[in-house]
Structure formats: structure tokens, C-alpha cells
Design an enzyme around this catalytic site. Sequence first.
Site, PDB file in Angstrom:
ATOM      1  N   ASP A  15       0.833  -1.208   0.000  1.00 58.20           N
ATOM      2  CA  ASP A  15       0.000   0.000   0.000  1.00 58.20           C
ATOM      3  C   ASP A  15       0.869   1.261   0.000  1.00 58.20           C
ATOM      4  OD1 ASP A  15       0.847  -0.137   2.612  1.00 58.20           O
ATOM      5  OD2 ASP A  15      -1.146   0.000   3.514  1.00 58.20           O
ATOM      6  N   SER A  16       2.197   1.084  -0.023  1.00 62.10           N
ATOM      7  CA  SER A  16       3.104   2.219  -0.274  1.00 62.10           C
ATOM      8  C   SER A  16       2.778   2.854  -1.623  1.00 62.10           C
ATOM      9  CB  SER A  16       4.570   1.758  -0.243  1.00 62.10           C
ATOM     10  OG  SER A  16       4.769   0.620  -1.043  1.00 62.10           O
ATOM     11  N   ASP A  28      -1.260  -6.259  -0.180  1.00 65.65           N
ATOM     12  CA  ASP A  28      -1.601  -5.609   1.086  1.00 65.65           C
ATOM     13  C   ASP A  28      -3.102  -5.401   1.220  1.00 65.65           C
ATOM     14  OD1 ASP A  28       0.611  -5.199   2.668  1.00 65.65           O
ATOM     15  OD2 ASP A  28       1.081  -3.215   1.849  1.00 65.65           O
ATOM     16  N   LYS A  83      -1.349  -9.566   3.159  1.00 67.33           N
ATOM     17  CA  LYS A  83      -0.636  -9.044   4.337  1.00 67.33           C
ATOM     18  C   LYS A  83      -1.491  -7.977   4.997  1.00 67.33           C
ATOM     19  CE  LYS A  83       3.149  -6.164   3.753  1.00 67.33           C
ATOM     20  NZ  LYS A  83       2.767  -4.899   4.412  1.00 67.33           N
ATOM     21  N   GLU A 137      -1.411  -5.250   8.718  1.00 73.51           N
ATOM     22  CA  GLU A 137      -0.554  -4.689   9.758  1.00 73.51           C
ATOM     23  C   GLU A 137      -1.128  -4.955  11.148  1.00 73.51           C
ATOM     24  OE1 GLU A 137       0.242  -0.549   8.995  1.00 73.51           O
ATOM     25  OE2 GLU A 137       0.995  -0.956   6.974  1.00 73.51           O
ATOM     26  N   GLU A 139       9.210  -4.133  10.294  1.00 73.09           N
ATOM     27  CA  GLU A 139       9.524  -2.789   9.767  1.00 73.09           C
ATOM     28  C   GLU A 139      10.051  -1.871  10.863  1.00 73.09           C
ATOM     29  OE1 GLU A 139       6.659  -0.943   7.188  1.00 73.09           O
ATOM     30  OE2 GLU A 139       7.940   0.826   6.973  1.00 73.09           O
TER      31      GLU A 139
END
Length: 252
Positions: A44-45, A83, A111, A113, A180
Site C-alpha cells: 500500500d506504499s 496488502d 498481508k 498490519e 519494519e
Amino acid sequence: MLSSLSDLPLRKQHGPKIAVLTAYDYPTGRMLDEAGIDLILVGDSLGMVVHGLPDTTGVTMDMMLIHTASVCRGVKRAPVIADLPFQSYRTPEEAVMNSKRLMECGASAVKLEGGVGMLPQVRAIIDSGIPFVGHIGMLPQSVKEEGGYKKKGKTSEQIDRLIADAQALDQAGAVAMVLESIVPDVATQITAMVKASTIGIGAGMGTDGQVLVTPDILGSFPWFRPPFAKARADVAGETLRAVREYLAEVRA
Ligand code: KIV
């Protein structure tokens, strides 16, 4: 070269380290695959490096679906991780529904978070048969709550929480987890404790693999690059040069 997520445990045990890069479109996915990258992350960057948003909290499921499908069209071998964006996994049911949508685009795993606090969602995803990758440490989707991007693992309380998160994701059956912006010694300690492959970013060299945002290593997003990402090309410089050359030629 990895061609299946099931090869991950062998790589953790015997090496070589796992190389992961992000891709957001067909040509990049295809080139990373042809270059032999182990895993591709549709991160999602993309909110920042493709859409020009200030952070990842503006990324939507619709954006992730379009970019995941584009990348997967270009990739023949490397497993693609997609993501789940901000607020797309508020409940276990929502997490499974949106994970299925990403898998239908061709992803091999999803993925999200978070650690202990996300266990119901993580278990629901894994129970539905979808391979899962965790993401702990500094969590970009929490940037507003946290008031910035802060390294994790500096206090004993943070270390205990990171270890609890890593162990919870591992026991739930995560195939891998991104660590991270974690103090390197703590990332190395977690790597030794879990069965899942750890993929570090800004977390030192003691993890099972490394992930970077591809525009950072290509030098194609010149306005920001984190200090740990070495630019290995100057795509922005070459783009400016080529466009200026074309401009001069047309106007001559
Ligand atoms: O979105 C992303 O690119 C990521 C990496 C930074 C791990 O999650």
C-alpha cells in the site's frame, strides 16, 4: 529463486536470504519476475509513490485490486503478496472477504498490519485457506494515531510487545512476517524465535530476508528516499534527460 510460498521454510533454514521488492503495475511485476526476485509485494506504499498521497491511510480496496491485478498479469513465477489497505479488515468477516477479492486478482498471499490485536482477523484469513503474511514493528497505517513514523524496540515494553506479536502471528500460521523499522538486535532475536520467515525493512541484516520499495532502489521517486534504501539507478534523472532531449528536438 522462489516459485512457491511452500519453499519459504527451506530458505529460512538453509538460505540464501529472501529478496523481496514492491511492484504496482504490469511492467514492474514482469521485470522483477524476469530478474529472479523471490517475492513481489503489491504494497500500500503505492498510495505515496504512485498516487502522491501523504501516507497509506488514503489507499482503498479498489486501488489495491487494480494494482494487484496489473502486477499479477505480468508475473509468471514469483509469489505475489497483496496488502490489505487501511480499514479493509475491521472485522474477521471483512478481512476474509477483502482477502478473497485480492486472491481473485491473482495474489498468492495477503498481508495486514498488526499483531496480537489483529489475531481474530489473522486466524479467520488463515482458516479460510488464504496464505497470510504479517507486518509488525512500525505500522505505516497507524501513522496518524502514532503521530509519525517511529522506530520500535527501543524500550523493554516495546520489545516484549514485538515478541508477543511475532509469536502470536507465528502460532496462528503466518508464512512470513515483515519486520519494519525495528532495532536490529530485536529483529534478529525475533527471527531466531519464529518458524515464519522474517522479512526486514529498516530492521538490520539479521532477518531471513529484506524488502524495499522498488522506486527507492530505482531512483524513480526522487522526492523522498529512506536512508536505509540505496538507490541503484537514477531513473528520475534519466527521465528528465530524455524528456528534455525530446522537448529540444521537437522545438528545434
Ligand atoms: O507497503 C509497502 O510497500 C510495505 C513495505 C514497506 C513492507 O508494506
